[in-house]
Design an enzyme around this catalytic site. Structure first.
Site, mmCIF file in Angstrom:
data_model
loop_
_atom_site.group_PDB
_atom_site.id
_atom_site.type_symbol
_atom_site.label_atom_id
_atom_site.label_comp_id
_atom_site.label_asym_id
_atom_site.label_seq_id
_atom_site.Cartn_x
_atom_site.Cartn_y
_atom_site.Cartn_z
ATOM 1 N N LYS A 71 0.846 -1.306 -0.141
ATOM 2 C CA LYS A 71 -0.166 -0.162 -0.022
ATOM 3 C C LYS A 71 0.973 1.204 -0.015
ATOM 4 O O LYS A 71 0.473 2.032 -0.464
ATOM 5 C CB LYS A 71 -1.122 0.149 1.245
ATOM 6 C CG LYS A 71 -1.928 -1.340 1.349
ATOM 7 C CD LYS A 71 -2.710 -1.468 0.090
ATOM 8 C CE LYS A 71 -3.105 -2.983 -0.045
ATOM 9 N NZ LYS A 71 -3.910 -3.366 -1.450
ATOM 10 N N HIS A 130 -15.864 -3.793 7.435
ATOM 11 C CA HIS A 130 -15.214 -4.007 6.335
ATOM 12 C C HIS A 130 -15.841 -4.923 5.456
ATOM 13 O O HIS A 130 -14.949 -5.715 4.421
ATOM 14 C CB HIS A 130 -13.813 -4.100 6.530
ATOM 15 C CG HIS A 130 -13.126 -2.823 7.159
ATOM 16 N ND1 HIS A 130 -13.037 -1.411 6.900
ATOM 17 C CD2 HIS A 130 -12.516 -3.056 8.445
ATOM 18 C CE1 HIS A 130 -12.857 -0.695 7.743
ATOM 19 N NE2 HIS A 130 -12.036 -1.902 8.889
ATOM 20 N N ARG A 180 -8.096 -7.557 -8.958
ATOM 21 C CA ARG A 180 -9.063 -8.937 -9.334
ATOM 22 C C ARG A 180 -10.210 -8.476 -9.539
ATOM 23 O O ARG A 180 -10.688 -7.299 -9.615
ATOM 24 C CB ARG A 180 -9.153 -9.669 -7.665
ATOM 25 C CG ARG A 180 -9.650 -8.604 -6.938
ATOM 26 C CD ARG A 180 -10.093 -9.421 -5.424
ATOM 27 N NE ARG A 180 -10.890 -8.588 -4.582
ATOM 28 C CZ ARG A 180 -10.705 -7.747 -3.673
ATOM 29 N NH1 ARG A 180 -9.473 -7.521 -3.436
ATOM 30 N NH2 ARG A 180 -11.425 -7.052 -3.208
HETATM 31 C C1 MV4 Z 1 -9.733 5.068 5.511
HETATM 32 C C2 MV4 Z 1 -10.745 5.671 6.304
HETATM 33 C C3 MV4 Z 1 -10.511 6.950 6.651
HETATM 34 N N1 MV4 Z 1 -9.644 7.687 6.515
HETATM 35 N N2 MV4 Z 1 -8.546 5.998 5.516
HETATM 36 C C4 MV4 Z 1 -11.189 0.621 5.263
HETATM 37 C C5 MV4 Z 1 -10.894 -0.401 4.161
HETATM 38 C C6 MV4 Z 1 -9.307 0.211 3.606
HETATM 39 N N3 MV4 Z 1 -9.604 -0.071 2.240
HETATM 40 C C7 MV4 Z 1 -9.368 1.675 4.033
HETATM 41 N N4 MV4 Z 1 -10.543 1.917 4.940
HETATM 42 C C8 MV4 Z 1 -10.617 3.206 5.439
HETATM 43 N N5 MV4 Z 1 -9.537 4.145 5.193
HETATM 44 C C9 MV4 Z 1 -8.524 7.156 6.123
HETATM 45 N N6 MV4 Z 1 -7.519 8.067 5.958
HETATM 46 C C10 MV4 Z 1 -11.948 4.939 6.299
HETATM 47 C C11 MV4 Z 1 -11.924 3.560 6.011
HETATM 48 C C12 MV4 Z 1 -12.914 2.602 6.305
HETATM 49 C C13 MV4 Z 1 -13.657 2.231 5.323
HETATM 50 C C14 MV4 Z 1 -13.271 2.666 3.796
HETATM 51 C C15 MV4 Z 1 -14.095 1.810 2.830
HETATM 52 C C16 MV4 Z 1 -15.055 1.250 3.095
HETATM 53 C C17 MV4 Z 1 -15.585 0.922 4.390
HETATM 54 C C18 MV4 Z 1 -14.897 1.640 5.463
HETATM 55 C C19 MV4 Z 1 -15.359 1.375 6.705
HETATM 56 C C20 MV4 Z 1 -14.607 1.901 7.864
HETATM 57 C C21 MV4 Z 1 -13.418 2.645 7.432
#
Ligand code: MV4
Length: 498
Positions: free
Chosen positions: A116, A234, A291
């Site tokens: 990442k 998630h 994917r």
């Molecule tokens: C974040 C965020 C808020 N701020 N990054 C969760 C999955 C991963 N791909 C990254 N995620 C998040 N990153 C920052 N800087 C909130 C999430 C997140 C989230 C993102 C996508 C879908 C659902 C989520 C649920 C909680 C938090």
């Protein structure tokens, strides 16, 4: 075209891939574990090979065994589906070295996006908007200072993580040092790599992702966005396309950005670029999934493009036969993931025998599933029963169609989340498109069915046979007598079970 493809997966995605192969005139080879001996993907494939015990590590993740079956069966290519080996650089590499086509991106693309920190660097170089954060991985010495500079709340994320794994939210400076230590030790034990990076935390963002597809001749196109904000820990629950938060101008911009990042890694095949979007409509790159995704059907429904078929054609070396301006978005699609789980018990999986199942059908209704009446939901795998996808002209009519379809769904033998899905579909905020990643947490009322006033003995009988919350939902809405309702269900059970 390929003569024969091995499908290195199980469940509904294996079935989906087998169907695409059938349509292309390609023979199919299934692999299966102990638990999956009596499964639909095995029944539908032209050949099937047992590869080991039910535990994924000894079967669906056993690279050598799968390669060996591919060679023995003379399969020319392997489709990994999602999960398992889909984003395993080593497996993609092994396939290449063994002269088997891996239906997906290059091992190099998988590697670059799998890390990442590297993905963030690539995005930055491609002028893709990023959440404010650290330049790469942070050391213990500098981390505190960088966190303060970014400003709290801050997220600590594992470089080797992704999809919500290895993340930690820190609300204030006092907690930072402890959180950093825990994040590192978690990352070390989960991924064997304790490097972490920092990002400013965006409160309750929307989760928007762009589907992209690239051929091996340098053409990369996007297939618009999916909105996946309704999720829990998630785990996505409901996905739709298009997003009600995106206008055509923003859509074009996000699509261009997604294609730019895909071009930066010479991407080939189907992929997804994930963004979060704040309340003001600013969007930021999170990560790229290399994917096919679970929720690909909603994109297929609004574009009419068969993504899985194109993955296979692209892997064979074919060129995409259309250009960006040929891709038109039509109508609205919603997907509900139907799970064998108990929303009232913190969504604990509810494994068991599916005594009887009947999926809804009708115009604009698609049920992607691999379960049958009599099949078993085991604790070895994800307890998903099916993906129910509907298409209609507008979001409003699609939601109505989904409600109708969910009410028709019959699942006997295990607890399901159908009642919960119905309550979300009926929720006013959801219907207004007022959703973000905090939606489910803000609505604990959606987890429990409304109470119904009927004779306890009959309730017990109904509960014993059928998902009770789904039942309650139907009872609440339709002005049929509960007696009539229950006798109808009893008739179903008599006809089909007894
Ligand atoms: C974040 C965020 C808020 N701020 N990054 C969760 C999955 C991963 N791909 C990254 N995620 C998040 N990153 C920052 N800087 C909130 C999430 C997140 C989230 C993102 C996508 C879908 C659902 C989520 C649920 C909680 C938090």
């Amino acid at each position: 075209m390929f003569n024969k493809i091995l499908i290195a997966n199980r469940g509904e995605i294996a079935v989906r891939i087998i169907r695409a192969c059938n349509e292309l005139g390609i023979e199919t080879v299934a692999v299966y574990s102990d638990a999956d001996r009596p499964s639909l993907h095995v029944a539908l494939a032209n050949e099937a090979y047992h590869i080991g015990p039910s535990a994924p590590g000894e079967s669906y993740l056993a690279k050598e065994k799968i390669i060996e079956v591919a060679k023995r069966s003379k399969a020319e290519a392997i489709h990994p589906g999602f999960g398992f080996l889909a984003e395993n650089e080593g497996f993609a590499d092994m396939c290449e070295k063994e002269g088997i086509v891996f239906i997906g991106p290059s091992p190099e693309s998988i590697r670059l996006m799998g890390d990442k920190v590297t993905a963030r660097k690539i995005a930055q170089d491609a002028k893709v908007p990023l959440v404010k954060g650290s330049e790469g991985a942070v050391s213990d010495v500098e981390a505190n200072v960088i966190a303060k500079k970014i400003g709290y709340p801050v997220m600590i994320k594992a470089s080797a993580g992704g999809g919500g794994k290895g993340m930690r939210l820190v609300r204030n400076e006092e907690d930072f040092e402890g959180s950093l230590r825990m994040a590192r030790s978690e990352a070390r034990s989960s991924f064997g790599d304790d490097s972490v990076y920092l990002e400013k935390y965006i409160e309750n963002p929307r989760h928007i992702e762009i589907q992209i597809i690239g051929d091996s001749h340098g053409k990369i196109l996007h297939l618009f966005e999916r909105e996946c904000s309704v999720q829990r820990r998630h785990q996505k629950v409901i996905e739709e396309a298009p997003s009600s938060a995106i206008n055509s101008k923003l859509r074009r911009k996000m699509g261009e950005v997604a294609v730019r990042i895909a071009k930066a890694v010479s991407y080939r095949g189907a992929g997804t670029v994930e963004f979060i979007m704040d309340q003001e409509g600013n969007f930021y790159f999170l990560e790229m999934n290399t994917r096919i995704q679970v929720e690909h059907p909603v994109t297929e429904m609004i574009t009419g493009i068969d993504i899985v078929r194109w993955m296979i054609r692209i892997a064979y070396g074919e060129k995409l036969t259309f250009k960006q301006s040929d891709i038109k978005m039509n109508g609205h699609a919603v997907e509900c993931r139907v799970y064998a789980e108990d929303p009232e018990m913190n969504f604990i999986p509810s494994p068991g025998k599916l005594v009887y199942v009947r999926a809804p059908s009708g115009p604009g209704i698609r049920d992607d599933s691999s379960i049958l009446s009599g099949s078993e939901i085991t604790h070895f795998y994800d307890p998903m029963i099916s993906k129910l996808i509907v298409w209609s002209e507008t979001r409003e009519s699609a939601i109505k169609k989904m409600i109708s379809a969910l009410r028709e769904y019959i699942v006997l033998g295990v607890k399901t989340n159908i009642g919960f899905l119905l309550r979300v579909m009926n929720n006013e905020e959801f219907q207004k498109g007022d959703i973000d990643t905090g939606f489910i947490d803000r609505h604990p009322d959606l987890l429990t069915p409304p109470s119904i006033d009927i004779k306890p003995a009959l309730v017990a009988a109904a509960l014993a046979m059928r998902n009770a919350s789904n039942e309650a939902e139907i009872a609440k809405e339709k002005p049929v007598s509960n007696w009539k309702l229950l006798s109808r269900k009893l008739a179903v059970s008599r006809n089909n079970l007894l």
